[in-house]
Design a protein around this motif. Sequence first.
Motif, PDB file in Angstrom:
ATOM      1  N   LEU A  33      -3.897  -3.504 -12.404  1.00 12.61           N
ATOM      2  CA  LEU A  33      -3.257  -2.224 -12.162  1.00 12.61           C
ATOM      3  C   LEU A  33      -1.782  -2.328 -12.494  1.00 12.61           C
ATOM      4  O   LEU A  33      -1.226  -3.413 -12.535  1.00 12.61           O
ATOM      5  CB  LEU A  33      -3.472  -1.759 -10.723  1.00 12.61           C
ATOM      6  N   ALA A  34      -1.170  -1.194 -12.791  1.00 17.75           N
ATOM      7  CA  ALA A  34       0.254  -1.152 -13.119  1.00 17.75           C
ATOM      8  C   ALA A  34       1.001  -0.547 -11.944  1.00 17.75           C
ATOM      9  O   ALA A  34       0.581   0.477 -11.396  1.00 17.75           O
ATOM     10  CB  ALA A  34       0.474  -0.309 -14.373  1.00 17.75           C
ATOM     11  N   VAL A  81       4.604   4.162  -8.064  1.00 21.26           N
ATOM     12  CA  VAL A  81       3.430   4.679  -8.778  1.00 21.26           C
ATOM     13  C   VAL A  81       2.494   3.522  -9.082  1.00 21.26           C
ATOM     14  O   VAL A  81       2.900   2.521  -9.677  1.00 21.26           O
ATOM     15  CB  VAL A  81       3.838   5.386 -10.091  1.00 21.26           C
ATOM     16  N   ILE A  82       1.254   3.660  -8.646  1.00 22.56           N
ATOM     17  CA  ILE A  82       0.220   2.661  -8.931  1.00 22.56           C
ATOM     18  C   ILE A  82      -0.792   3.339  -9.841  1.00 22.56           C
ATOM     19  O   ILE A  82      -1.404   4.337  -9.466  1.00 22.56           O
ATOM     20  CB  ILE A  82      -0.462   2.159  -7.646  1.00 22.56           C
ATOM     21  N   GLU A  83      -0.952   2.793 -11.045  1.00 22.88           N
ATOM     22  CA  GLU A  83      -1.871   3.367 -12.029  1.00 22.88           C
ATOM     23  C   GLU A  83      -2.933   2.325 -12.364  1.00 22.88           C
ATOM     24  O   GLU A  83      -2.609   1.166 -12.638  1.00 22.88           O
ATOM     25  CB  GLU A  83      -1.103   3.763 -13.280  1.00 22.88           C
ATOM     26  N   ALA A  84      -4.196   2.748 -12.324  1.00 15.32           N
ATOM     27  CA  ALA A  84      -5.280   1.801 -12.563  1.00 15.32           C
ATOM     28  C   ALA A  84      -6.573   2.537 -12.877  1.00 15.32           C
ATOM     29  O   ALA A  84      -6.671   3.754 -12.722  1.00 15.32           O
ATOM     30  CB  ALA A  84      -5.491   0.925 -11.334  1.00 15.32           C
ATOM     31  N   PHE A 136      -8.901   0.401  -8.272  1.00 19.41           N
ATOM     32  CA  PHE A 136      -8.598   1.044  -7.000  1.00 19.41           C
ATOM     33  C   PHE A 136      -9.588   0.621  -5.916  1.00 19.41           C
ATOM     34  O   PHE A 136      -9.227   0.480  -4.761  1.00 19.41           O
ATOM     35  CB  PHE A 136      -8.573   2.565  -7.137  1.00 19.41           C
ATOM     36  N   LYS A 137     -10.828   0.394  -6.308  1.00 18.82           N
ATOM     37  CA  LYS A 137     -11.823  -0.084  -5.339  1.00 18.82           C
ATOM     38  C   LYS A 137     -11.407  -1.457  -4.803  1.00 18.82           C
ATOM     39  O   LYS A 137     -11.464  -1.703  -3.595  1.00 18.82           O
ATOM     40  CB  LYS A 137     -13.195  -0.166  -6.000  1.00 18.82           C
ATOM     41  N   GLU A 138     -10.975  -2.336  -5.687  1.00 19.32           N
ATOM     42  CA  GLU A 138     -10.558  -3.673  -5.264  1.00 19.32           C
ATOM     43  C   GLU A 138      -9.263  -3.608  -4.450  1.00 19.32           C
ATOM     44  O   GLU A 138      -9.102  -4.336  -3.472  1.00 19.32           O
ATOM     45  CB  GLU A 138     -10.392  -4.590  -6.468  1.00 19.32           C
ATOM     46  N   LEU A 139      -8.357  -2.721  -4.837  1.00 23.50           N
ATOM     47  CA  LEU A 139      -7.124  -2.542  -4.078  1.00 23.50           C
ATOM     48  C   LEU A 139      -7.431  -2.038  -2.677  1.00 23.50           C
ATOM     49  O   LEU A 139      -6.858  -2.515  -1.692  1.00 23.50           O
ATOM     50  CB  LEU A 139      -6.187  -1.565  -4.801  1.00 23.50           C
ATOM     51  N   ALA A 140      -8.353  -1.109  -2.567  1.00 25.40           N
ATOM     52  CA  ALA A 140      -8.746  -0.600  -1.253  1.00 25.40           C
ATOM     53  C   ALA A 140      -9.358  -1.713  -0.402  1.00 25.40           C
ATOM     54  O   ALA A 140      -9.064  -1.826   0.797  1.00 25.40           O
ATOM     55  CB  ALA A 140      -9.740   0.547  -1.412  1.00 25.40           C
ATOM     56  N   ARG A 141     -10.156  -2.552  -1.006  1.00 21.09           N
ATOM     57  CA  ARG A 141     -10.759  -3.670  -0.282  1.00 21.09           C
ATOM     58  C   ARG A 141      -9.684  -4.605   0.250  1.00 21.09           C
ATOM     59  O   ARG A 141      -9.699  -5.024   1.415  1.00 21.09           O
ATOM     60  CB  ARG A 141     -11.712  -4.442  -1.190  1.00 21.09           C
ATOM     61  N   LEU A 142      -8.690  -4.914  -0.584  1.00 17.56           N
ATOM     62  CA  LEU A 142      -7.594  -5.774  -0.137  1.00 17.56           C
ATOM     63  C   LEU A 142      -6.788  -5.126   0.986  1.00 17.56           C
ATOM     64  O   LEU A 142      -6.421  -5.790   1.958  1.00 17.56           O
ATOM     65  CB  LEU A 142      -6.658  -6.088  -1.304  1.00 17.56           C
ATOM     66  N   VAL A 179       4.160   6.683  -2.105  1.00 17.08           N
ATOM     67  CA  VAL A 179       3.253   5.996  -3.022  1.00 17.08           C
ATOM     68  C   VAL A 179       2.360   7.042  -3.685  1.00 17.08           C
ATOM     69  O   VAL A 179       1.784   7.899  -3.017  1.00 17.08           O
ATOM     70  CB  VAL A 179       2.383   4.958  -2.269  1.00 17.08           C
ATOM     71  N   ARG A 180       2.281   6.965  -5.002  1.00 13.67           N
ATOM     72  CA  ARG A 180       1.416   7.869  -5.760  1.00 13.67           C
ATOM     73  C   ARG A 180       0.367   7.024  -6.483  1.00 13.67           C
ATOM     74  O   ARG A 180       0.711   6.046  -7.167  1.00 13.67           O
ATOM     75  CB  ARG A 180       2.236   8.670  -6.769  1.00 13.67           C
ATOM     76  N   LEU A 181      -0.892   7.379  -6.342  1.00 11.39           N
ATOM     77  CA  LEU A 181      -1.980   6.682  -7.033  1.00 11.39           C
ATOM     78  C   LEU A 181      -2.382   7.541  -8.229  1.00 11.39           C
ATOM     79  O   LEU A 181      -2.617   8.740  -8.083  1.00 11.39           O
ATOM     80  CB  LEU A 181      -3.174   6.484  -6.104  1.00 11.39           C
ATOM     81  N   ARG A 182      -2.485   6.923  -9.404  1.00 11.87           N
ATOM     82  CA  ARG A 182      -2.815   7.664 -10.599  1.00 11.87           C
ATOM     83  C   ARG A 182      -3.989   6.981 -11.285  1.00 11.87           C
ATOM     84  O   ARG A 182      -3.919   5.801 -11.641  1.00 11.87           O
ATOM     85  CB  ARG A 182      -1.597   7.707 -11.526  1.00 11.87           C
ATOM     86  N   LEU A 183      -5.082   7.733 -11.465  1.00  8.75           N
ATOM     87  CA  LEU A 183      -6.280   7.196 -12.107  1.00  8.75           C
ATOM     88  C   LEU A 183      -6.071   7.137 -13.611  1.00  8.75           C
ATOM     89  O   LEU A 183      -5.725   8.132 -14.245  1.00  8.75           O
ATOM     90  CB  LEU A 183      -7.493   8.069 -11.779  1.00  8.75           C
ATOM     91  N   ARG A 184      -6.236   5.942 -14.166  1.00  6.81           N
ATOM     92  CA  ARG A 184      -6.115   5.738 -15.602  1.00  6.81           C
ATOM     93  C   ARG A 184      -7.477   5.974 -16.240  1.00  6.81           C
ATOM     94  O   ARG A 184      -8.488   5.512 -15.736  1.00  6.81           O
ATOM     95  CB  ARG A 184      -5.656   4.309 -15.867  1.00  6.81           C
TER      96      ARG A 184
END
Length: 78
Positions: free
Chosen positions: A18-19, A28-31, A36-42, A71-76
Amino acid sequence: MNYDLAMMALEGLARAPLAVRSENGELVIEAEAASFKELARLCLLLGGTNSTDDEFELSPGVHVEGDSPRVRLRLRAE
């Protein structure tokens, strides 16, 4: 924290990184969706909750401060 689950999440992020960047005073987290699933798990593993719930809330003074950036999450697109 479950070490094996954390390692699986990190391995997943290594496959689909992820960026993270600062943009207009926000973090801004873009991935891709898989990242995002792995980030949520962490986040759940690191959240420090003792419950078996699939959620936790960011607590002031623990996870965030008053001057913490939004924090903004952006789906790539995959």
